[in-house]
Enzyme design. Structure first.
Site, short mmCIF file in Angstrom:
data_model
loop_
_atom_site.label_atom_id
_atom_site.label_comp_id
_atom_site.label_asym_id
_atom_site.label_seq_id
_atom_site.Cartn_x
_atom_site.Cartn_y
_atom_site.Cartn_z
N ASP A 69 -10.99 27.83 57.62
CA ASP A 69 -9.79 27.48 57.10
C ASP A 69 -9.76 27.64 55.74
OD1 ASP A 69 -9.20 26.60 59.82
OD2 ASP A 69 -8.85 24.50 58.94
N HIS A 126 -17.82 29.52 60.59
CA HIS A 126 -18.00 29.98 62.00
C HIS A 126 -18.27 31.77 61.81
CE1 HIS A 126 -17.17 26.30 64.21
NE2 HIS A 126 -16.53 26.17 62.89
N SER A 229 -15.43 25.22 48.46
CA SER A 229 -15.95 26.40 47.99
C SER A 229 -15.39 27.70 48.32
CB SER A 229 -17.55 26.54 48.10
OG SER A 229 -18.00 27.52 46.82
#
Length: 264
Positions: A69, A126, A229
Site C-alpha cells: 500500500d 508482498h 519507508s
C-alpha cells in the site's frame, strides 16, 4: 524508536494507537484485528495483518501485483543506468545495487517503480509475481527521511540509504524487490531471514540462498518495515510493462495490478 515501539504499556499503548489512528486516518476496518486495545505494542499495530479478503490479487495470471500500500514516487524505464528520483534528479542503478556492475547489467534498460509508504499505510511487503529467492544483499547507509520533500532535495537518496536488496529468479528473469530504510525505520525484516537490521552493518553483506531459496507465490508476504519507508521494484528489459495509471503521485494498494509480464 526501536525500543519505544516494542514496549508493552497496556492502556498507554492503546491510547497512543488510537491517537495515531485518528491523526493519520488509519482504516482499521481492513485489519485482521480492528481493536486498537488488542495490540501489545505499537510495533505490533504498525505491522498489523490485514483481513484475508482485504487485498484481492489480479485475475490475470501474468499480472504484476503491487507489493505494498502506498503512493507512486516514480516509475518508468531505466535509461543509461539511471533511475528517476524526482523531477530533474536521477541516481545510479549500480549505486542502488550496492556498486555491483554485473548485477546492474541484468537490469539495464529495464523497468523500475518506486513506491512510498506513508505512516497511515499497511507496512507488510508482498510478492509482485511468483519467484524463488536467489540472494539477499544488505547495503549499509544513511537513514534519510523518504517523504516527497526530502526525496526531491537529497541527491542520490535511494543509493545512500540503508537497504535490503531481495533478488528472485522468476519466469520473467531476475526481479529485485529493494526495501529502503528511512528515519525511524528501526528494523527491516524478511520472512526467510527474520530481522535484518538492527544491528547496523559497516560493510555490504551478501547472503546467497543457493538451491534452498524460499519459493514464494504472487501475493505471499516477503517482508515488513517497522516504521515507514520505500520499496523499489526492478525488472529486466523486455520482460514486462507498467499499466498507464502508474504515474507519480498515484495511490496504489497491495495486490492491485500495476503491470503485466511480456512474452516473446
Amino acid at each position: 524508536m526501536f525500543w519505544l515501539t516494542r514496549r508493552h504499556w497496556l492502556a498507554l499503548t492503546a491510547w497512543i494507537i488510537r491517537l495515531y489512528v485518528r491523526i493519520f486516518r488509519v482504516d482499521l476496518t481492513e485489519a485482521a484485528e480492528p481493536n486498537p486495545g488488542a495490540y501489545p505494542s505499537f510495533n505490533a499495530f504498525f505491522t498489523r495483518r490485514l483481513r484475508a479478503d482485504a487485498r484481492p490479487l489480479p485475475s490475470l495470471p501474468d499480472a504484476i501485483a503491487c507489493p505494498v500500500d502506498g503512493r507512486v514516487s516514480q516509475a518508468g524505464r531505466i535509461h543509461h543506468g539511471k533511475l528517476i528520483q524526482a523531477k530533474g534528479q536521477h541516481y545510479s542503478l549500480e549505486g542502488l545495487l550496492g556498486g555491483d556492475p554485473s548485477l546492474a547489467a541484468s537490469f539495464q534498460n529495464g523497468l523500475f517503480a518506486t513506491l512510498y509508504l506513508s505512516p497511515r499505510d499497511y507496512h507488510r511487503i508482498h510478492m509482485p509475481i511468483a519467484g524463488r529467492l536467489r540472494q539477499t544483499i544488505l547495503v549499509p547507509g544513511r537513514l534519510f527521511s523518504v517523504n516527497p520533500t526530502t526525496v526531491a532535495g537529497v541527491p542520490d537518496l535511494f543509493a545512500r540509504n540503508e537497504r535490503a536488496i531481495c533478488l528472485f529468479d522468476t519466469n520473467a528473469g531476475p526481479m529485485a524487490v529493494i526495501l529502503v530504510g528511512a528515519i525511524f525505520v528501526g528494523s527491516i525484516e524478511t520472512v526467510w531471514s527474520g530481522r535484518l537490521t538492527p544491528p547496523r552493518t559497516q560493510a555490504i553483506h551478501v547472503d546467497d540462498a543457493g538451491d534452498g531459496g524460499a519459493s514464494l507465490s504472487r501475493g505471499d508476504e516477503l517482508g515488513r518495515f517497522n516504521m515507514g519507508s520505500t520499496v523499489i521494484l526492478l525488472f529486466p528489459a523486455h520482460s514486462a510493462h507498467w499499466e498507464p495509471h502508474l504515474q507519480p503521485g498515484t495511490a496504489v494498494h497491495c495486490g492491485q495490478q500495476i503491470g503485466q509480464l511480456d512474452h516473446d
